[in-house]
Design a protein around this motif. Sequence first.
Motif, PDB file in Angstrom:
ATOM      1  N   PRO A  87       6.039  51.671  59.610  1.00 57.73           N
ATOM      2  CA  PRO A  87       5.004  51.473  60.635  1.00 57.73           C
ATOM      3  C   PRO A  87       3.845  52.465  60.575  1.00 57.73           C
ATOM      4  CG  PRO A  87       7.181  51.234  61.595  1.00 57.73           C
ATOM      5  CD  PRO A  87       7.383  51.793  60.219  1.00 57.73           C
ATOM      6  N   ILE A  88       4.028  53.612  59.922  1.00 57.46           N
ATOM      7  CA  ILE A  88       2.930  54.585  59.866  1.00 57.46           C
ATOM      8  C   ILE A  88       2.370  54.753  58.457  1.00 57.46           C
ATOM      9  CG2 ILE A  88       3.654  55.869  61.907  1.00 57.46           C
ATOM     10  CD1 ILE A  88       4.835  58.007  59.997  1.00 57.46           C
ATOM     11  N   PHE A  89       2.916  54.028  57.484  1.00 60.89           N
ATOM     12  CA  PHE A  89       2.447  54.173  56.109  1.00 60.89           C
ATOM     13  C   PHE A  89       1.492  53.050  55.753  1.00 60.89           C
ATOM     14  CE2 PHE A  89       2.660  53.487  51.516  1.00 60.89           C
ATOM     15  CZ  PHE A  89       2.380  54.759  51.051  1.00 60.89           C
ATOM     16  N   VAL A  90       0.279  53.410  55.348  1.00 55.94           N
ATOM     17  CA  VAL A  90      -0.735  52.438  54.943  1.00 55.94           C
ATOM     18  C   VAL A  90      -0.934  52.565  53.428  1.00 55.94           C
ATOM     19  CG1 VAL A  90      -3.110  51.643  55.239  1.00 55.94           C
ATOM     20  CG2 VAL A  90      -1.877  52.657  57.178  1.00 55.94           C
ATOM     21  N   PRO A  91      -0.503  51.567  52.660  1.00 52.08           N
ATOM     22  CA  PRO A  91      -0.648  51.646  51.208  1.00 52.08           C
ATOM     23  C   PRO A  91      -2.111  51.752  50.781  1.00 52.08           C
ATOM     24  CG  PRO A  91       0.910  49.921  51.811  1.00 52.08           C
ATOM     25  CD  PRO A  91       0.231  50.362  53.076  1.00 52.08           C
ATOM     26  N   ALA A  92      -2.355  52.417  49.689  1.00 52.77           N
ATOM     27  CA  ALA A  92      -3.710  52.556  49.158  1.00 52.77           C
ATOM     28  C   ALA A  92      -4.336  51.181  48.947  1.00 52.77           C
ATOM     29  CB  ALA A  92      -3.669  53.320  47.839  1.00 52.77           C
ATOM     30  N   GLY A  93      -5.588  51.043  49.374  1.00 51.78           N
ATOM     31  CA  GLY A  93      -6.300  49.785  49.217  1.00 51.78           C
ATOM     32  C   GLY A  93      -6.035  48.784  50.313  1.00 51.78           C
ATOM     33  N   SER A  94      -5.203  49.137  51.290  1.00 46.82           N
ATOM     34  CA  SER A  94      -4.881  48.229  52.388  1.00 46.82           C
ATOM     35  C   SER A  94      -5.356  48.804  53.712  1.00 46.82           C
ATOM     36  CB  SER A  94      -3.371  47.987  52.454  1.00 46.82           C
ATOM     37  OG  SER A  94      -3.039  47.175  53.571  1.00 46.82           O
ATOM     38  N   THR A  95      -5.576  47.934  54.678  1.00 44.52           N
ATOM     39  CA  THR A  95      -5.883  48.373  56.037  1.00 44.52           C
ATOM     40  C   THR A  95      -4.695  48.136  56.959  1.00 44.52           C
ATOM     41  OG1 THR A  95      -6.826  46.198  56.559  1.00 44.52           O
ATOM     42  CG2 THR A  95      -8.343  47.897  55.760  1.00 44.52           C
ATOM     43  N   LYS A  96      -3.607  47.588  56.413  1.00 50.26           N
ATOM     44  CA  LYS A  96      -2.408  47.293  57.187  1.00 50.26           C
ATOM     45  C   LYS A  96      -1.300  48.281  56.848  1.00 50.26           C
ATOM     46  CE  LYS A  96      -1.882  42.984  55.834  1.00 50.26           C
ATOM     47  NZ  LYS A  96      -1.388  41.578  55.771  1.00 50.26           N
ATOM     48  N   SER A  97      -0.475  48.575  57.839  1.00 46.45           N
ATOM     49  CA  SER A  97       0.710  49.380  57.549  1.00 46.45           C
ATOM     50  C   SER A  97       1.712  48.535  56.775  1.00 46.45           C
ATOM     51  CB  SER A  97       1.352  49.885  58.843  1.00 46.45           C
ATOM     52  OG  SER A  97       2.085  48.851  59.478  1.00 46.45           O
ATOM     53  N   ALA A  98       2.661  49.190  56.137  1.00 49.28           N
ATOM     54  CA  ALA A  98       3.702  48.462  55.413  1.00 49.28           C
ATOM     55  C   ALA A  98       4.509  47.584  56.359  1.00 49.28           C
ATOM     56  CB  ALA A  98       4.613  49.436  54.673  1.00 49.28           C
ATOM     57  N   ALA A  99       4.585  47.976  57.634  1.00 45.25           N
ATOM     58  CA  ALA A  99       5.323  47.190  58.628  1.00 45.25           C
ATOM     59  C   ALA A  99       4.547  45.972  59.098  1.00 45.25           C
ATOM     60  CB  ALA A  99       5.680  48.061  59.828  1.00 45.25           C
ATOM     61  N   GLN A 100       3.240  45.931  58.849  1.00 44.95           N
ATOM     62  CA  GLN A 100       2.422  44.767  59.202  1.00 44.95           C
ATOM     63  C   GLN A 100       2.351  43.752  58.067  1.00 44.95           C
ATOM     64  OE1 GLN A 100      -1.020  47.273  60.305  1.00 44.95           O
ATOM     65  NE2 GLN A 100      -1.031  46.203  62.268  1.00 44.95           N
ATOM     66  N   MET A 101       2.825  44.127  56.907  1.00 45.80           N
ATOM     67  CA  MET A 101       2.791  43.228  55.755  1.00 45.80           C
ATOM     68  C   MET A 101       3.971  42.265  55.798  1.00 45.80           C
ATOM     69  SD  MET A 101       1.835  45.856  52.656  1.00 45.80           S
ATOM     70  CE  MET A 101       0.148  46.465  52.461  1.00 45.80           C
ATOM     71  N   THR A 102       3.801  41.105  55.190  1.00 46.78           N
ATOM     72  CA  THR A 102       4.936  40.214  55.003  1.00 46.78           C
ATOM     73  C   THR A 102       5.842  40.839  53.946  1.00 46.78           C
ATOM     74  OG1 THR A 102       3.918  38.965  53.201  1.00 46.78           O
ATOM     75  CG2 THR A 102       3.461  38.218  55.469  1.00 46.78           C
ATOM     76  N   PRO A 103       7.124  40.441  53.897  1.00 47.23           N
ATOM     77  CA  PRO A 103       7.988  40.964  52.839  1.00 47.23           C
ATOM     78  C   PRO A 103       7.418  40.729  51.447  1.00 47.23           C
ATOM     79  CG  PRO A 103       9.306  39.875  54.515  1.00 47.23           C
ATOM     80  CD  PRO A 103       7.863  39.605  54.856  1.00 47.23           C
ATOM     81  N   GLU A 104       6.777  39.577  51.248  1.00 46.36           N
ATOM     82  CA  GLU A 104       6.194  39.268  49.941  1.00 46.36           C
ATOM     83  C   GLU A 104       5.053  40.218  49.605  1.00 46.36           C
ATOM     84  OE1 GLU A 104       8.512  36.070  51.499  1.00 46.36           O
ATOM     85  OE2 GLU A 104       6.743  37.022  52.381  1.00 46.36           O
ATOM     86  N   GLU A 105       4.198  40.504  50.598  1.00 46.66           N
ATOM     87  CA  GLU A 105       3.085  41.427  50.370  1.00 46.66           C
ATOM     88  C   GLU A 105       3.595  42.823  50.035  1.00 46.66           C
ATOM     89  OE1 GLU A 105      -0.561  39.902  53.198  1.00 46.66           O
ATOM     90  OE2 GLU A 105       1.130  40.888  54.172  1.00 46.66           O
TER      91      GLU A 105
END
Length: 201
Positions: free
Chosen positions: A159-177
């Motif tokens: 929930p607090i980690f935002v991957p490089a190049g993204s504006t979403k946290s890892a918890a906001q991504m779909t499992p596929e993303e």
Amino acid sequence: MTTFVLATRNEKKKRELLQILLPVLGEDTEIRTAAEAGLADVPETGVTFAENALIKARAAAVATGLTAIADDSGIAVDVLGGAPGIFSARWAGRHGDDRANLELLLAQLGDIAEEHRGAQFRCAAAAVTPDGREFVAEGAMPGHLAAAPAGEGGFGYDPIFVPAGSTKSAAQMTPEEKNARSHRRIAFDGLAAILAEQTGL
């Protein structure tokens, strides 16, 4: 059919690993979980992700007579010198308390400006065969830590980690993303490629 045992009892991690592994290893692969194989927890006494992954895989291979797959992963924060690192799952003192670990890490970074909140998820994936052959592959997903949690998916520090190049946290991504770019994807893709080259695996 090739059968592996997956040495983890973390249900959320298990689901994520199965989503990554099955397409790579092939449809004729059977993966048994730690619970299905009756595996006991093994103390993680290593000082690196790779050492801990190998400790778990060795124990599972000996206990089951199958090729065992295990991983160790965590978050490494730049301004903390790479901590929590191998202590990620028990950063707040109790193993597996995701909420407490996340809140403690946020509190420790409370005064750190956004441009200095760089971090990366790291993973070491290991396989050990019944005859003692050992294979390790590693992966990393760089990014930064947000000031507050966002998203309901994933687990741990997602929930607090935002991957490089993204504006979403890892918890906001779909499992596929998430799985398409994650540290586990990179590590397990590497491990699967190694296993695919080995006779009889």
